[in-house]
Design a protein around this motif. Structure first.
Motif, mmCIF file in Angstrom:
data_model
loop_
_atom_site.group_PDB
_atom_site.id
_atom_site.type_symbol
_atom_site.label_atom_id
_atom_site.label_comp_id
_atom_site.label_asym_id
_atom_site.label_seq_id
_atom_site.Cartn_x
_atom_site.Cartn_y
_atom_site.Cartn_z
ATOM 1 N N SER A 97 14.527 -37.972 45.120
ATOM 2 C CA SER A 97 13.488 -38.879 44.319
ATOM 3 C C SER A 97 12.330 -39.525 45.050
ATOM 4 N N SER A 137 8.621 -39.268 43.801
ATOM 5 C CA SER A 137 7.874 -40.463 43.024
ATOM 6 C C SER A 137 6.758 -40.904 44.128
ATOM 7 N N GLY A 191 11.937 -39.556 39.907
ATOM 8 C CA GLY A 191 10.655 -39.832 40.733
ATOM 9 C C GLY A 191 9.447 -39.859 39.671
ATOM 10 N N THR A 249 8.950 -42.850 37.419
ATOM 11 C CA THR A 249 8.198 -43.986 37.790
ATOM 12 C C THR A 249 6.955 -43.623 38.711
ATOM 13 N N SER A 250 6.798 -42.389 39.310
ATOM 14 C CA SER A 250 5.582 -42.335 40.147
ATOM 15 C C SER A 250 4.873 -43.285 40.804
ATOM 16 N N ASN A 305 2.759 -40.914 42.719
ATOM 17 C CA ASN A 305 2.729 -39.689 42.544
ATOM 18 C C ASN A 305 1.266 -39.340 42.279
ATOM 19 N N TYR A 365 11.609 -47.887 39.644
ATOM 20 C CA TYR A 365 12.311 -46.662 40.536
ATOM 21 C C TYR A 365 13.669 -46.850 40.876
#
Length: 486
Positions: A164, A168, A208, A211-212, A215, A241
């Motif tokens: 994850s 993220s 991931g 929520t980024s 990212n 996250y």
């Protein structure tokens, strides 16, 4: 026994395995995903007759807010059997629905547009065919499980944190295609279904992307479109996250127990040292993943570059396997056969967007969804944005593509309704990430399912409870974001 006889025996065994798989699929009660996608494709064709055609003005790939205009369309059933590309004497400003023939032609067009992902999945399948035939996968899993004594309650949380975080913070997704067959095999070795191993990776990736935190794939497009600095607001997204990851891990712990895993049962695993060939093969795989993560982020590799990399890695693994050129090639082809279904599924999924684009109804759908967002105060507006993104992602599974289409429209709506820009981006992230957990039009999800050899219907039944839980959490977090002025 001569090599020719050995090859014949191997081919017969592979044929029996294929027949057994077909029979097992026929006996199952789940609907074949091709049938589901064809139904969605027909629905898309029908929508081109029912929904008005329209278009936004665009500056490059970005939509100009408030520029939507309805396009005149001939809805007569005579169009049902029209041949695409025929000169009907109509002007370019007039649209017409997609015919039955045009819908069929959208499938090869979808295969063409999705060819990069399709070939990448096939090559990965072939590469793992070599690893499986060499015995490196089985030996490596046995050694790993002996170290952790087969305790999934330790392995699952640790792996989910790693997977994850990669998604993220770095935007990793297709890179994990290499890991999924290993996780599926690990689950089988512990007496559980392959879907558990698939879910460990997939749930982590979706957490991931939901929520980024940093990212780059959605944020470099979405945030500038609403006037925000790229990667700003990472603190609140990191808190989100942690919430989603905690719930995702708890869900997987419950599913692992339901799958029959018990800490009290003693399972013996071989603690023998790996052979030199197996050690070198697994080291090459681990190093290959590490190089892939660095290079794909450093040089922004796309499907063609990734496929070329996988081919090179396959050659290295074949040389280390000790199988010989012909046997390694046979193993590669057999591995590709196991994921062949993915090519058709990805092509048909892409054909849905082709039909909607050809019927010029996609912009109409976008306009209708965004019109429902504005009223009712900032909290309801934020929830409306979230729901609109859930629905829109079904039609535009691409994260960057959806950002380019929807954010120029949602940004001004958010300003008028009192929704802060960061919350507008958060609503987009939540809607996009949640739909891609489930939608059969997502090429990446179909690739995951193909490499794990899990049907979409079975996956949907497994993941739907978590999807509902995540949806509720997303709506609560959006409310909190509005209230604190995020």
């Amino acid at each position: 026994m001569s090599k020719t006889k050995i090859d014949l025996h191997e081919q017969e065994a592979e044929a029996r395995e294929s027949v057994d798989a077909i029979k097992a699929e026929a006996r199952s009660n789940t609907t074949n995903p091709i049938v589901i996608l064809l139904g969605i494709l027909v629905l898309a064709m029908v929508l081109t007759y029912v929904i008005d055609s329209g278009a936004f003005e665009r500056q490059g790939n970005l939509v100009v807010p408030g520029s939507f205009e309805v396009i005149e369309k001939d809805r007569s059933l005579a169009n049902l059997f029209a041949i695409p590309g025929e000169d009907d004497g109509k002007g370019a400003a007039e649209a017409r629905p997609v015919s039955f023939i045009g819908t069929l032609m959208a499938i090869p067009e979808g295969l063409s547009r999705g060819s990069g992902l399709i070939f990448m999945v096939l090559i990965i399948g072939g590469m793992f065919g070599i690893l499986t035939r060499s015995g490196a996968i089985d030996a490596g899993l046995e050694r790993l499980l002996s170290v952790f004594k087969g305790n999934m309650y330790v392995l699952v949380p640790g792996l989910m944190v790693v997977f994850s975080a990669g998604s993220s913070f770095l935007g990793l997704a297709s890179e994990y295609l290499l890991v999924i067959p290993i996780m599926a095999a690990l689950s089988e070795r512990l007496g559980m279904s392959r879907i558990i191993g698939l879910a460990v990776v997939t749930v982590s990736v979706k957490v991931g992307y939901l929520t980024s935190v940093t990212n780059p794939i959605p944020l470099t497009i979405a945030q500038p479109l609403v006037g925000l600095q790229i990667f700003s607001g990472a603190g609140f997204r990191f808190a989100c996250y942690l919430v989603f990851l905690t719930v995702g891990i708890a869900f997987m712990m419950v599913m692992v127990r339901r799958a029959g895993f018990s800490r009290t049962e003693v399972v013996e695993f071989s603690a023998e040292r790996l052979s030199l060939r197996h050690t070198l093969s697994l080291l090459a795989l681990v190093m290959g993943v590490g190089i892939l993560v660095y290079a794909s982020n450093r040089w922004h590799w796309h499907h063609d570059a990734l496929s070329a990399y996988y081919i090179g890695l396959s050659l290295v693994l074949a040389a280390l396997s000790g199988l010989g050129a012909s046997e390694a090639a046979n193993a590669f082809v057999f591995g590709m056969k196991k994921v062949l279904m993915a090519s058709v599924l990805i092509g048909v999924a892409t054909a849905v967007s082709v039909v909607l684009a050809d019927g010029r109804v996609l912009d109409t759908v976008v306009n209708s969804l965004t019109n429902m967002v504005g009223g009712g105060g900032p909290v309801l507006a934020a929830q409306g944005m979230f729901v609109s993104q859930l629905l829109l992602d079904f039609l535009i599974p691409s994260t960057s593509g959806q950002a380019a289409v929807s954010m120029p429209i949602l940004g001004p709506i958010g300003q008028l309704s009192g929704v802060p820009p960061q919350t507008t981006v958060l609503a987009f992230l939540f809607g996009n990430g949640l739909t891609n957990m489930l939608t059969p039009t997502s090429g990446t999800l179909l690739a995951y399912l193909a490499t794990a050899q899990v049907g979409w219907g079975r996956w949907a039944k497994f993941i739907f409870p978590l999807w509902l839980i995540f949806s509720f959490i997303a709506m609560v977090l959006l409310t909190v974001a509005v209230e604190i002025g995020f």
